[in-house]
Structure formats: C-alpha cells, structure tokens
Design a protein around this motif. Sequence first.
Motif, mmCIF file in Angstrom:
data_model
loop_
_atom_site.group_PDB
_atom_site.id
_atom_site.type_symbol
_atom_site.label_atom_id
_atom_site.label_comp_id
_atom_site.label_asym_id
_atom_site.label_seq_id
_atom_site.Cartn_x
_atom_site.Cartn_y
_atom_site.Cartn_z
ATOM 1 N N ASP A 1 0.809 -1.221 0.000
ATOM 2 C CA ASP A 1 0.000 0.000 0.000
ATOM 3 C C ASP A 1 0.843 1.273 0.000
ATOM 4 N N HIS A 2 2.165 1.134 0.034
ATOM 5 C CA HIS A 2 3.043 2.296 0.067
ATOM 6 C C HIS A 2 4.140 2.138 -0.987
ATOM 7 N N PRO A 3 4.067 2.892 -2.069
ATOM 8 C CA PRO A 3 5.040 2.766 -3.165
ATOM 9 C C PRO A 3 6.465 3.095 -2.715
ATOM 10 N N ASP A 4 7.422 2.423 -3.343
ATOM 11 C CA ASP A 4 8.834 2.763 -3.130
ATOM 12 C C ASP A 4 9.464 3.302 -4.419
ATOM 13 N N GLU A 5 8.610 3.618 -5.415
ATOM 14 C CA GLU A 5 9.089 4.188 -6.670
ATOM 15 C C GLU A 5 8.181 5.330 -7.109
ATOM 16 N N LEU A 6 8.796 6.441 -7.480
ATOM 17 C CA LEU A 6 8.111 7.478 -8.241
ATOM 18 C C LEU A 6 8.429 7.211 -9.698
ATOM 19 N N ARG A 7 7.392 7.155 -10.547
ATOM 20 C CA ARG A 7 7.589 6.847 -11.963
ATOM 21 C C ARG A 7 7.125 8.021 -12.811
ATOM 22 N N LEU A 8 8.056 8.561 -13.582
ATOM 23 C CA LEU A 8 7.782 9.699 -14.455
ATOM 24 C C LEU A 8 7.755 9.205 -15.892
ATOM 25 N N ASP A 9 6.576 9.221 -16.482
ATOM 26 C CA ASP A 9 6.350 8.712 -17.832
ATOM 27 C C ASP A 9 6.281 9.890 -18.792
ATOM 28 N N LEU A 10 7.330 10.078 -19.581
ATOM 29 C CA LEU A 10 7.373 11.154 -20.575
ATOM 30 C C LEU A 10 6.844 10.597 -21.889
ATOM 31 N N ASP A 11 5.628 10.991 -22.233
ATOM 32 C CA ASP A 11 4.875 10.392 -23.334
ATOM 33 C C ASP A 11 4.790 11.364 -24.513
ATOM 34 N N PRO A 12 5.527 11.119 -25.602
ATOM 35 C CA PRO A 12 5.458 12.022 -26.755
ATOM 36 C C PRO A 12 4.075 12.019 -27.404
ATOM 37 N N GLN A 13 3.522 13.210 -27.607
ATOM 38 C CA GLN A 13 2.235 13.361 -28.270
ATOM 39 C C GLN A 13 2.450 13.522 -29.777
#
Length: 359
Positions: free
Chosen positions: A147-159
């Motif tokens: 219930d507690h993430p250990d990763e921040l995930r930044l998804d850079l999605d080209p439009q």
Amino acid sequence: MATKTPPAFVQAGDREVRVSSPDRVIYEATDITPEITKLQVCEYFAAVGEPLLRAIGTRPTAMERWPDGFRDGMRLALGPQDKEGDGFYQKRLPKGAPDWIETVKIAFPSRRTAEELCPGEPASAVWAAQMGTLTFHPWPVRRPDVDHPDELRLDLDPQPGTTFADAQRVAEVTRELLEELGLKGYPKTSGNRGIHIYVRITPSYTFEQVRHAAIGLGRELERRDDGVTTNWWKEERGERIFLDFNQNNRDRTIASAWSLRAKTGAPVSTPMTWAHLAGISDPREYNLVTIPDYLSDGDPWADMDEQAYSLDPLLELWETLPGGELNFPPDYPKMPGEPPRVQPSKKVAEHWDDDGNRL
C-alpha cells in the motif's frame, strides 16, 4: 500430418523451465532483427534474469500476454469484455501455474482483490514467457507492504507531432530539476518513443501522495520548458511531451525495465545512464538481439536500491504551484477535488457544480 515440435527446456537460475511450441514465431524479421521464436524469447528472459529480478522481484506484476506472438496490426484488448484483442493483461495468476510460482494479494481501486504474480526468482519470468508474456507490468510496491510505493515513476509520453528527441530534451530538464531537489533519477527507454524516469523513494507515502509529487514536478517542468504538458485531456496537450502523472495511481503500471514490447523488432524497455540516453538516436536498436551484449557492460540501474529519497521537495511543489487537483482515469471512483470528467470542449458549465459533480 505435421509433426508437433517437442518441448524445449530453458535453464533459469537453479530451475529448468519447460517451453512448449518452442519454434512458434513471436516476432517476424525486420530490417534490423531476424525472426524470433518463443524459445528465443524465453532464453532472453533467462539471460536478463538477474537485472530483471532487481526491477520486478517481490513486486505484484501483471503479465501482458501475446499467446500467438505479435504482428503489425494486432492490438491489445481494452478490457476483460473485449474478446477481439490479440494480446491481453493477466492480473490474476492463471490456474495451473507451478507451485513454485509466488503471488501476493493486492487490492484494486474498486476494492476487489487478486493474487498476482510476485516474481521471486528468474525462472518466474521464463515461465511467464512460456505463457506468452512479452511485457511485465510491476506495481511500484514490494511485498509485504503493497500500500506504500517505493518508486516514483515519471512517464514522458510524446504526443503526435513530437519525437524521441523531444523526449530526450525533456528528460534532461527533468534530470536537472531532480538534482536541484536532491533526488536521483534513473532513466530508461519505454521501448517505443517515450522515456521513463524512476526515483527510489522511502515507502512512507500513499499512492495519492506519489501522484501529487508527479504533478508537482510536472508543473515545474512546464515552467521550465514550454514543450511539456500535464493536461489530462488530449485535446489540450498539443505537440508537447505529456507527463502522465496518473501512472502513479494504484493499479497503474508501466512496462518494466528489460521487458520486451509488442512492437515490430522486439524492442526492449532499456535502462541507461544519463550520458548514454543523451547520445542515442534510435531506441529500436535496443532489442532482444542486442540487449545481452549491452548488459555485458553492467546494469545501469544496479545501484538504485542504495538510497531511498523523500518526496517532500516534490510535494512542496504540489502545494505551492497553482493548478489544484487533476483528473483521474475514467475507471476510478470520483476523487475529492477532482475537476469534471468531461472534455473541456464538451463541457456545459451549468451542468456541473463547484465540486465537479454532474447536476
């Protein structure tokens, strides 16, 4: 009558995994890759077993399965009711799995629960590949605290209208911002045109807090680079790189490091150093055929677990930069403070109250 090909066996760690129909073609040949069989896919996951397990080990992991392989024109099913898809997500462990396959119980936003694959050894990935899995989608949590993430995930999605080079530029701006805030990001290619950046964090935040941290970072990126957007509605994104903050929600996952993607040429979502990422021009060059040699120089993410960071600097951006709450995905329950779930071009103001509820 054609003779059925006998099964093959792949050694993964201390275990031998049986592979049926080993000569089934999973990827057709391209201008840069040869034809790739099911046996080769299983052998690939055995070869990358150690770094793959660092990325997905002890994490609830959904399997993206393509039992007949991937061809141009095939598509992923949109949900359980979509019977026409060629590939599909398997969240619950299928019946008949070997008794050595580990699972962990997770809860979806709907509060329903499931026992999901929780890889404990490299052979787990090879078994999943034998079941048609190309891409692993791990949660950003580990057993026993799911219930507690250990990763921040930044998804850079080209439009549409943007390129991989645009994503590289935004990734570099992101690296600079993270470093200013005392955080270390680890980048990888998405296996397509995008870039993912991970930050190891202390598992003391809720999913909602991690999502807010991503929004805060995204808003600061928008201030620094006008080619970045956090607009949820596609009609408002323009030709910019979208930071998909909702990938940090509960039950939202992205392709793991070292996963294959259902794209021609068997591309791999490939971890890189920042310097290496800045120097590449075609992410397709990192594929099932080339990755084992690439890994001979070591895993660029090998030291990720050495330090976990506080999200407080990013949560401060969330608190101080203007904008407020943003939309959640449509399958989520209505969340506090969320704007109306309707495209801005279709919104009629008098149909909604101040809290975003339809009248």
